[in-house]
Enzyme design. Structure first.
Site, PDB file in Angstrom:
ATOM      1  N   LYS A 237       0.856  -1.188   0.000  1.00  0.00           N
ATOM      2  CA  LYS A 237       0.000   0.000   0.000  1.00  0.00           C
ATOM      3  C   LYS A 237       0.895   1.243   0.000  1.00  0.00           C
ATOM      4  O   LYS A 237       1.504   1.588   1.003  1.00  0.00           O
ATOM      5  CB  LYS A 237      -0.889   0.051   1.254  1.00  0.00           C
ATOM      6  CG  LYS A 237      -1.913   1.165   1.146  1.00  0.00           C
ATOM      7  CD  LYS A 237      -2.296   1.783   2.461  1.00  0.00           C
ATOM      8  CE  LYS A 237      -1.602   3.040   2.801  1.00  0.00           C
ATOM      9  NZ  LYS A 237      -1.714   4.170   1.872  1.00  0.00           N
TER      10      LYS A 237
ATOM     11  N   GLY B  80       7.031   5.595   7.981  1.00  0.00           N
ATOM     12  CA  GLY B  80       6.123   6.737   8.041  1.00  0.00           C
ATOM     13  C   GLY B  80       6.267   7.419   9.392  1.00  0.00           C
ATOM     14  O   GLY B  80       7.319   7.309  10.041  1.00  0.00           O
ATOM     15  N   SER B  81       5.217   8.070   9.824  1.00  0.00           N
ATOM     16  CA  SER B  81       5.309   8.847  11.062  1.00  0.00           C
ATOM     17  C   SER B  81       5.261   7.928  12.293  1.00  0.00           C
ATOM     18  O   SER B  81       4.726   6.808  12.233  1.00  0.00           O
ATOM     19  CB  SER B  81       4.151   9.836  11.117  1.00  0.00           C
ATOM     20  OG  SER B  81       2.942   9.120  11.157  1.00  0.00           O
TER      21      SER B  81
ATOM     22  N   GLU C 183      10.060   2.030  10.571  1.00  0.00           N
ATOM     23  CA  GLU C 183      11.020   3.130  10.372  1.00  0.00           C
ATOM     24  C   GLU C 183      10.220   4.419  10.466  1.00  0.00           C
ATOM     25  O   GLU C 183       9.343   4.666   9.633  1.00  0.00           O
ATOM     26  CB  GLU C 183      11.659   3.045   8.973  1.00  0.00           C
ATOM     27  CG  GLU C 183      12.468   1.802   8.717  1.00  0.00           C
ATOM     28  CD  GLU C 183      13.784   1.777   9.467  1.00  0.00           C
ATOM     29  OE1 GLU C 183      14.216   2.824   9.988  1.00  0.00           O
ATOM     30  OE2 GLU C 183      14.365   0.685   9.538  1.00  0.00           O
TER      31      GLU C 183
ATOM     32  N   CYS D 141      13.395  11.835   6.187  1.00  0.00           N
ATOM     33  CA  CYS D 141      13.397  11.357   7.571  1.00  0.00           C
ATOM     34  C   CYS D 141      14.732  11.688   8.219  1.00  0.00           C
ATOM     35  O   CYS D 141      14.815  11.831   9.431  1.00  0.00           O
ATOM     36  CB  CYS D 141      13.140   9.865   7.603  1.00  0.00           C
ATOM     37  SG  CYS D 141      14.172   8.973   6.447  1.00  0.00           S
TER      38      CYS D 141
ATOM     39  N   GLU E 190       8.738  16.795  15.164  1.00  0.00           N
ATOM     40  CA  GLU E 190       9.152  16.706  13.761  1.00  0.00           C
ATOM     41  C   GLU E 190       8.247  17.616  12.928  1.00  0.00           C
ATOM     42  O   GLU E 190       7.021  17.467  12.959  1.00  0.00           O
ATOM     43  CB  GLU E 190       9.026  15.265  13.277  1.00  0.00           C
ATOM     44  CG  GLU E 190       9.570  15.081  11.879  1.00  0.00           C
ATOM     45  CD  GLU E 190       9.384  13.659  11.341  1.00  0.00           C
ATOM     46  OE1 GLU E 190       8.293  13.094  11.493  1.00  0.00           O
ATOM     47  OE2 GLU E 190      10.347  13.132  10.750  1.00  0.00           O
TER      48      GLU E 190
HETATM   49  P1  NAD Z   1       2.271   8.633   7.501  1.00  0.00           P
HETATM   50  O1  NAD Z   1       2.532   7.892   8.763  1.00  0.00           O
HETATM   51  O2  NAD Z   1       1.194   9.635   7.494  1.00  0.00           O
HETATM   52  O3  NAD Z   1       1.917   7.607   6.330  1.00  0.00           O
HETATM   53  C1  NAD Z   1       2.759   6.546   5.963  1.00  0.00           C
HETATM   54  C2  NAD Z   1       1.934   5.458   5.304  1.00  0.00           C
HETATM   55  O4  NAD Z   1       1.044   4.885   6.276  1.00  0.00           O
HETATM   56  C3  NAD Z   1       1.039   5.952   4.174  1.00  0.00           C
HETATM   57  O5  NAD Z   1       0.985   4.974   3.162  1.00  0.00           O
HETATM   58  C4  NAD Z   1      -0.307   6.107   4.858  1.00  0.00           C
HETATM   59  O6  NAD Z   1      -1.410   6.048   3.979  1.00  0.00           O
HETATM   60  C5  NAD Z   1      -0.286   4.916   5.808  1.00  0.00           C
HETATM   61  N1  NAD Z   1      -1.170   5.032   6.970  1.00  0.00           N
HETATM   62  C6  NAD Z   1      -1.610   6.168   7.578  1.00  0.00           C
HETATM   63  N2  NAD Z   1      -2.364   5.849   8.654  1.00  0.00           N
HETATM   64  C7  NAD Z   1      -2.386   4.494   8.744  1.00  0.00           C
HETATM   65  C8  NAD Z   1      -2.960   3.566   9.663  1.00  0.00           C
HETATM   66  N3  NAD Z   1      -3.661   3.967  10.717  1.00  0.00           N
HETATM   67  N4  NAD Z   1      -2.754   2.243   9.460  1.00  0.00           N
HETATM   68  C9  NAD Z   1      -2.021   1.804   8.414  1.00  0.00           C
HETATM   69  N5  NAD Z   1      -1.459   2.644   7.504  1.00  0.00           N
HETATM   70  C10 NAD Z   1      -1.617   3.972   7.673  1.00  0.00           C
HETATM   71  O7  NAD Z   1       3.675   9.272   7.053  1.00  0.00           O
HETATM   72  P2  NAD Z   1       3.968  10.201   5.777  1.00  0.00           P
HETATM   73  O8  NAD Z   1       3.422  11.567   6.027  1.00  0.00           O
HETATM   74  O9  NAD Z   1       3.572   9.494   4.527  1.00  0.00           O
HETATM   75  O10 NAD Z   1       5.562  10.252   5.796  1.00  0.00           O
HETATM   76  C11 NAD Z   1       6.282  11.152   6.570  1.00  0.00           C
HETATM   77  C12 NAD Z   1       6.796  10.474   7.817  1.00  0.00           C
HETATM   78  O11 NAD Z   1       7.574   9.338   7.460  1.00  0.00           O
HETATM   79  C13 NAD Z   1       7.732  11.348   8.629  1.00  0.00           C
HETATM   80  O12 NAD Z   1       7.441  11.182   9.993  1.00  0.00           O
HETATM   81  C14 NAD Z   1       9.115  10.783   8.325  1.00  0.00           C
HETATM   82  O13 NAD Z   1      10.090  11.002   9.303  1.00  0.00           O
HETATM   83  C15 NAD Z   1       8.802   9.338   8.164  1.00  0.00           C
HETATM   84  N6  NAD Z   1       9.838   8.672   7.395  1.00  0.00           N
HETATM   85  C16 NAD Z   1      10.694   7.844   8.066  1.00  0.00           C
HETATM   86  C17 NAD Z   1      11.717   7.201   7.383  1.00  0.00           C
HETATM   87  C18 NAD Z   1      12.671   6.290   8.096  1.00  0.00           C
HETATM   88  O14 NAD Z   1      13.297   5.484   7.433  1.00  0.00           O
HETATM   89  N7  NAD Z   1      12.802   6.365   9.397  1.00  0.00           N
HETATM   90  C19 NAD Z   1      11.849   7.394   6.001  1.00  0.00           C
HETATM   91  C20 NAD Z   1      10.955   8.245   5.352  1.00  0.00           C
HETATM   92  C21 NAD Z   1       9.935   8.869   6.055  1.00  0.00           C
END
Ligand code: NAD
Length: 492
Positions: free
Chosen positions: A173, A226-227, A248, A282, A383
């Site tokens: 996804k 993600g976050s 991550e 990130c 962040e």
């Molecule tokens: P996000 O958490 O909003 O979304 C990430 C993914 O999760 C998306 O595909 C989203 O649709 C999905 N998602 C959202 N809510 C969900 C839920 N309840 N259950 C399952 N899936 C869900 O993050 P974003 O805004 O897409 O990305 C930015 C964040 O990602 C920042 O916090 C950044 O630091 C982090 N990030 C971390 C790394 C790392 O390797 N540590 C790398 C890149 C980005």
């Protein structure tokens, strides 16, 4: 153009019949397509396909699975420019960085493809005669992959490539901000000869697709980037099923500059780390910690250089800083800037939504620097994920380390110093998964472990040799060729 989900080797409509549109954040009149807003029914179909494909795929010899990855690498190389252009249009990063994003996927395909001829296990002597002991790696099973938008080709490659090399099947996804990049990557997998059902792609939101995927009883592992907020929720879904969850998450990455540092070198690294990808990495540097003696001098030069950065469409080679990903990101950054001012930080440059001329067509934010930031301030702690740098003053090396570690995150970090002793101390004393010496906080290489401590991760490491650990289970084998019942632990 209307795009479809990819399930069991076919491009299929979603059960919902609903769609969402992907826009260029530098110019919202530029559309990249309409994509299915799928739901749990589509997830169900995709997981069933991954489940059916698993047995056969896990039995393909690993070196053969590796050959598929080499083919994927070749095709990514051939289509690198086209993919980079689509990426810049879809999420805004400047073209040379988008090329770098695709290059990471190419590097990963070759690096992990070669693992097909390794996947080492162990053999050890037995405590009994005429008995062999060995261990081998087995795939985990059906892996749910959930990815963000900021590295829309590289991050999926970091996850999907080692997962399939190890014999797993995948339901992916992608983020709703970058569905077109996901489509293009899967087209390449398909053209490379990926057997049906091995990778399935379901477009849609976190609630409608992410949650049903993470909770699905047939999913054996979730790999998420993600976050921290989303990762925490996913960890709980995984815990309820006792499955492996690779997370991550967010960062608040510091650069420390000591008095003996090469300041011009440091400034190059700070600009690149804080404002590259518009601060939406990130590993982006969002906290700069400067030793007292060079604080004013460094800030003066840094602000001067920051003011000269050119905002614009990432396809224009003259652009230094592209847009942020969407309107809600732009508004969120503006709210943090307001908070910074309110809590007493000194705004040195930027701080506003940029909308002069062509910038009004998209979501731009001026590169922003706050000075005299203290650890109690929100902009030091949370962040922001945009082009906002918070600078604080440190009394000495120890104070700088204390400030660097004063965070709930721990992904990347950096120190600029000419003192070899302090550099080596920092390697041990900074609490982070990655530490750079005399370089910024960004620029990971695929053959090394990537990940963070504290609330950035839950102990796993992506890429490098550790990627294989993530996507395999250990199986132990005992072969007794004595022809009689031998009991371990000396039992007679
Ligand atoms: P996000 O958490 O909003 O979304 C990430 C993914 O999760 C998306 O595909 C989203 O649709 C999905 N998602 C959202 N809510 C969900 C839920 N309840 N259950 C399952 N899936 C869900 O993050 P974003 O805004 O897409 O990305 C930015 C964040 O990602 C920042 O916090 C950044 O630091 C982090 N990030 C971390 C790394 C790392 O390797 N540590 C790398 C890149 C980005």
């Amino acid at each position: 153009m209307l795009f479809k989900n990819y399930i069991n080797g076919e491009w299929v409509d979603s059960a919902t019949g609903k769609t969402f549109t992907s826009f260029n954040p530098a110019d919202t009149s530029d559309e990249l397509g309409e994509f299915p807003a799928s739901d749990a029914r589509d997830v169900e179909r995709a997981v069933e396909a991954a489940d059916r494909a698993f047995r056969e795929w896990s039995r393909v010899p690993a070196p053969k699975r590796g050959e598929l990855l080499f083919e994927i690498g070749e095709r990514l190389k051939r289509h690198k420019e086209e993919l980079a252009q689509i990426m810049t249009r879809e999420m805004g990063k400047v073209l040379k960085e988008a090329r770098g994003d695709v290059q990471e996927a190419i590097d990963m395909a070759y690096y992990i493809g070669a693992e097909g001829r390794r996947l080492f296990g162990h053999t050890t002597p037995s405590e009994l005669p005429n008995k062999h002991c060995l261990s081998m790696r087995r795939p985990v099973g059906r892996v749910g992959v959930i990815t963000p938008w900021n590295f829309p080709i590289a991050i999926p490659a970091w996850k999907i490539f080692p997962a399939i090399l190890a014999g797993n099947t995948v339901v992916w996804k992608p983020a709703t901000d970058t569905p077109r990049c996901a489509y293009e990557l899967v087209k390449i997998l398909e053209a490379s000869g990926l057997p049906k059902g091995v990778v399935n792609l379901v477009f849609g939101g976190g609630n409608d697709v992410g949650i049903p995927l993470a909770k699905h009883p047939k999913i054996d592992m979730i790999s998420f980037t993600g976050s921290t907020e989303t990762g925490r929720a996913i960890y709980q879904y995984g815990a309820a099923k006792l499955i492996r969850v690779h997370l991550e998450m967010g960062g608040k990455n510091p650069i420390i500059v000591l008095e003996d540092a090469d300041l011009d070198l440091a400034i190059e690294g700070i600009l690149w780390s804080a404002f590259g990808t518009t601060g939406q990495r990130c590993t982006a540097c969002s906290r700069l910690i400067v030793e007292d003696g060079v604080y004013e001098k460094l800030l003066e030069k840094l602000v001067d250089r920051t003011k000269k950065l050119r905002l614009g469409n990432g396809l224009d080679p003259a652009t230094d800083v592209g847009p942020v990903v969407n309107r809600s990101a732009q508004e969120k950054i503006a709210r943090y800037v307001e908070l910074g001012v309110k809590e007493g930080a000194k705004l040195l440059c930027g701080g506003r939504i940029a909308k002069d001329g062509a910038l009004a067509k998209g979501f731009f934010f001026e590169p922003t620097i706050f000075a005299d930031v203290t650890p109690e301030m929100t902009i030091f702690r949370e962040e922001i994920f945009g082009p906002v740098l918070s600078v604080c003053k440190a009394k000495d090396y120890d104070d700088a380390i204390r400030l660097a570690n004063h965070t709930s995150f721990g992904l990347s970090s950096s120190i600029y110093t000419q003192d070899i002793n302090k550099a080596h101390r920092a390697m041990e004393e900074i609490e982070a998964g990655i530490t750079y010496i005399n370089s910024g906080t960004i620029g990971a290489e695929v053959h090394l472990p990537f990940g963070g401590v504290k609330e950035t991760g839950n102990g796993g490491r992506e890429s490098g040799w550790t990627a294989i650990e993530e996507y395999t289970e250990w199986k132990t084998i005992y072969v007794d060729f004595s022809g009689r019942l031998q009991k371990a632990q000396g039992i007679d």
